[in-house]
Motif scaffolding. Structure first.
Motif, PDB file in Angstrom:
ATOM      1  N   SER A  40       0.818  -1.217   0.000  1.00  0.00           N
ATOM      2  CA  SER A  40       0.000   0.000   0.000  1.00  0.00           C
ATOM      3  C   SER A  40       0.854   1.269   0.000  1.00  0.00           C
ATOM      4  O   SER A  40       0.332   2.357   0.195  1.00  0.00           O
ATOM      5  N   ILE A  52      -3.118   5.139  16.570  1.00  0.00           N
ATOM      6  CA  ILE A  52      -4.412   4.447  16.666  1.00  0.00           C
ATOM      7  C   ILE A  52      -4.477   3.628  17.957  1.00  0.00           C
ATOM      8  O   ILE A  52      -5.463   3.653  18.694  1.00  0.00           O
ATOM      9  N   ASN A  96     -11.581   6.578   7.159  1.00  0.00           N
ATOM     10  CA  ASN A  96     -10.229   6.518   6.586  1.00  0.00           C
ATOM     11  C   ASN A  96     -10.340   7.018   5.147  1.00  0.00           C
ATOM     12  O   ASN A  96     -10.954   6.381   4.313  1.00  0.00           O
ATOM     13  N   VAL A 109      -3.691   8.791   6.365  1.00  0.00           N
ATOM     14  CA  VAL A 109      -2.322   8.377   6.020  1.00  0.00           C
ATOM     15  C   VAL A 109      -2.019   8.581   4.529  1.00  0.00           C
ATOM     16  O   VAL A 109      -0.860   8.622   4.141  1.00  0.00           O
ATOM     17  N   SER A 149       0.751   9.869   8.697  1.00  0.00           N
ATOM     18  CA  SER A 149       1.958   9.037   8.701  1.00  0.00           C
ATOM     19  C   SER A 149       2.887   9.411   7.559  1.00  0.00           C
ATOM     20  O   SER A 149       2.452   9.950   6.539  1.00  0.00           O
ATOM     21  N   SER A 159       4.225   6.954   6.066  1.00  0.00           N
ATOM     22  CA  SER A 159       4.318   5.658   5.384  1.00  0.00           C
ATOM     23  C   SER A 159       3.634   5.588   4.028  1.00  0.00           C
ATOM     24  O   SER A 159       4.069   4.819   3.178  1.00  0.00           O
TER      25      SER A 159
HETATM   26  C1  LIG Z   1      -5.286   3.200   6.701  1.00  0.00           C
HETATM   27  C2  LIG Z   1      -4.016   2.941   7.443  1.00  0.00           C
HETATM   28  N1  LIG Z   1      -3.853   3.501   8.646  1.00  0.00           N
HETATM   29  C3  LIG Z   1      -2.729   3.306   9.362  1.00  0.00           C
HETATM   30  C4  LIG Z   1      -1.703   2.521   8.877  1.00  0.00           C
HETATM   31  C5  LIG Z   1      -0.467   2.331   9.720  1.00  0.00           C
HETATM   32  O1  LIG Z   1       0.632   2.959   9.112  1.00  0.00           O
HETATM   33  P1  LIG Z   1       2.027   3.201   9.822  1.00  0.00           P
HETATM   34  O2  LIG Z   1       2.004   2.581  11.163  1.00  0.00           O
HETATM   35  O3  LIG Z   1       3.048   2.591   8.917  1.00  0.00           O
HETATM   36  O4  LIG Z   1       2.180   4.684   9.885  1.00  0.00           O
HETATM   37  C6  LIG Z   1      -1.832   1.902   7.631  1.00  0.00           C
HETATM   38  C7  LIG Z   1      -0.790   1.004   7.105  1.00  0.00           C
HETATM   39  O5  LIG Z   1      -0.990   0.240   6.177  1.00  0.00           O
HETATM   40  C8  LIG Z   1      -3.019   2.128   6.884  1.00  0.00           C
HETATM   41  O6  LIG Z   1      -3.204   1.600   5.676  1.00  0.00           O
END
Ligand SMILES: Cc1ncc(COP(=O)(O)O)c(C=O)c1O
Length: 376
Positions: A29, A93, A160, A194, A219, A221
């Motif tokens: 992702s 979270i 989300n 995110v 994030s 990420s």
């Molecule tokens: C919608 C969503 N929220 C939170 C996360 C957590 O991400 P991270 O802990 O890498 O910041 C992810 C990871 O795939 C995600 O897809």
């Protein structure tokens, strides 16, 4: 605390980090990968690598370093004093659910949903109530159907957007209406952003700007595709919750790494360039997906994603996508079975990666789909 199996990451990990890693990753992702050297090259006037060489490898502030919080605040158009840095959005979270948990409470989650929400909420003893994001409505987030899932014991509602695994983007007016209605009922709204910044149509403002009881999680990420920094955040205007989070985070992880925060702050100040690289890949890869789904329209349906790096197509005859995903893996291509999200006919396809690798991986998916049709 009892946690369920994390099917999604077990599937991804088994192929990505095995002795013989998968050749083409069309399941993850995130977006285009970055090296430290590439990141540093974004600012030729600054010696980022030299800074890391002399950076003390100590704990940093529990709430996050001032420069990281300022950079996050600018990215979401929020105030730095409302920002708390966490170890990925995952910790944000987790900390929030820990803080809000109480006997008999429930949370309202989208279905399908990124697995962490359901797993951790159940682990903390919350009842789970869901609102369905349906392909028949383009995975639309209707404020009324989300509100219909709320009852007197709801302690948190989660949205989300852009959404994993569907790539749907909630309309800002729907989020605004939801925030207002929930605030009047005393229920906080958590907006997981995110993928903020990675919108395929018009840009969407962050929910952090909204009045009311709104918490935003973000994030490095996803849209910034720097998952290895393990840096995430939470934005909240509620002073009491922010203060309580200090203790929760101190118990969980104390602080981020100094290097992770320094790099996150740097990348966020170049957010347009960083996201731009993944955005360019997404543009090229989505055009290929348009053609693929047109060629196989009898076999697969999809809702074209409006944000993120993921799409969630489905077999039109309702069969489970798992055998197809296993066949893809045998052919060297990673995609994720929809049963990891409770939707067996679907699979998650990630289109944020390097376009050359995407072309090669997708050609194998294409050939497998043709074979699937002939063997049916
Ligand atoms: C919608 C969503 N929220 C939170 C996360 C957590 O991400 P991270 O802990 O890498 O910041 C992810 C990871 O795939 C995600 O897809």
């Amino acid at each position: 605390m009892r946690l369920s199996r994390f099917e999604l990451d077990r599937w991804l990990d088994a192929y990505k980090h095995s002795d013989r890693p998968i050749q083409f990753d069309l399941g993850s992702s995130t977006g285009v990968t970055w090296t430290l050297r590439e990141l540093a090259a974004l600012d030729p006037d600054r010696d980022l690598i030299g800074e890391l060489e002399t950076l003390p490898q100590t704990y940093v502030a529990v709430v996050g370093e001032p420069e990281t919080r300022r950079a996050v605040a600018a990215f979401h158009e929020a105030a730095p004093e409302h920002v708390r840095i966490t170890t990925g959005a995952s910790e944000a979270i987790h900390a929030l659910l820990c803080l809000l948990s109480e006997p008999g409470a429930n949370v309202v989650l989208p279905s399908p949903c990124f697995s962490t929400f359901e797993g951790l909420a159940s682990g903390w003893g919350f009842g789970i109530r869901t609102y369905v994001l349906s392909p028949s409505t383009g995975f639309a987030h209707a404020a009324e159907s989300i509100l219909a899932a709320v009852d007197g014991r709801t302690r948190l509602v989660v949205v989300n957007t852009p959404h994993n695994p569907t790539g749907a983007v909630a309309e800002p007016v729907a989020i605004q209406a939801l925030a207002a209605a929930l605030t009047s009922r005393g229920v906080p709204l958590l907006v997981d952003e995110v993928y903020h910044g990675l919108y395929h149509d018009a840009p969407v403002p962050s929910a952090a700007r909204l009045d009311g009881d709104v918490i935003v999680v973000g994030s490095m990420s996803k849209s910034l595709s720097l998952s290895g920094l393990r840096t995430g955040w939470l934005i909240d205007r509620n002073r009491e919750r922010l203060d309580a989070l200090i203790d929760v985070r101190t118990y969980f992880s104390i602080s981020n790494s100094a290097a992770g925060e320094r790099l996150a702050a740097f990348a966020l100040t170049h957010a347009e360039s960083v996201i731009g690289r993944t955005r360019a890949a997404v543009g090229r890869n989505l055009a290929l997906l348009d053609a693929l789904f047109e060629r196989h329209a009898d076999l697969l349906s999809w809702v074209r994603p409006r944000g993120s790096t993921v799409a969630f197509p489905a077999f039109t005859d309702g069969r489970s996508a798992r055998p197809f995903c296993l066949a893809c893996a045998e052919a060297g291509v990673l995609v994720v079975p929809g049963d990891c999200f409770g939707c067996p006919p679907h699979f998650r396809l990630g289109y944020g990666g390097d376009p050359d690798a995407f072309v090669a991986g997708l050609a194998r998916v294409d050939a497998l789909l043709a074979m699937t049709r002939h063997s049916a």
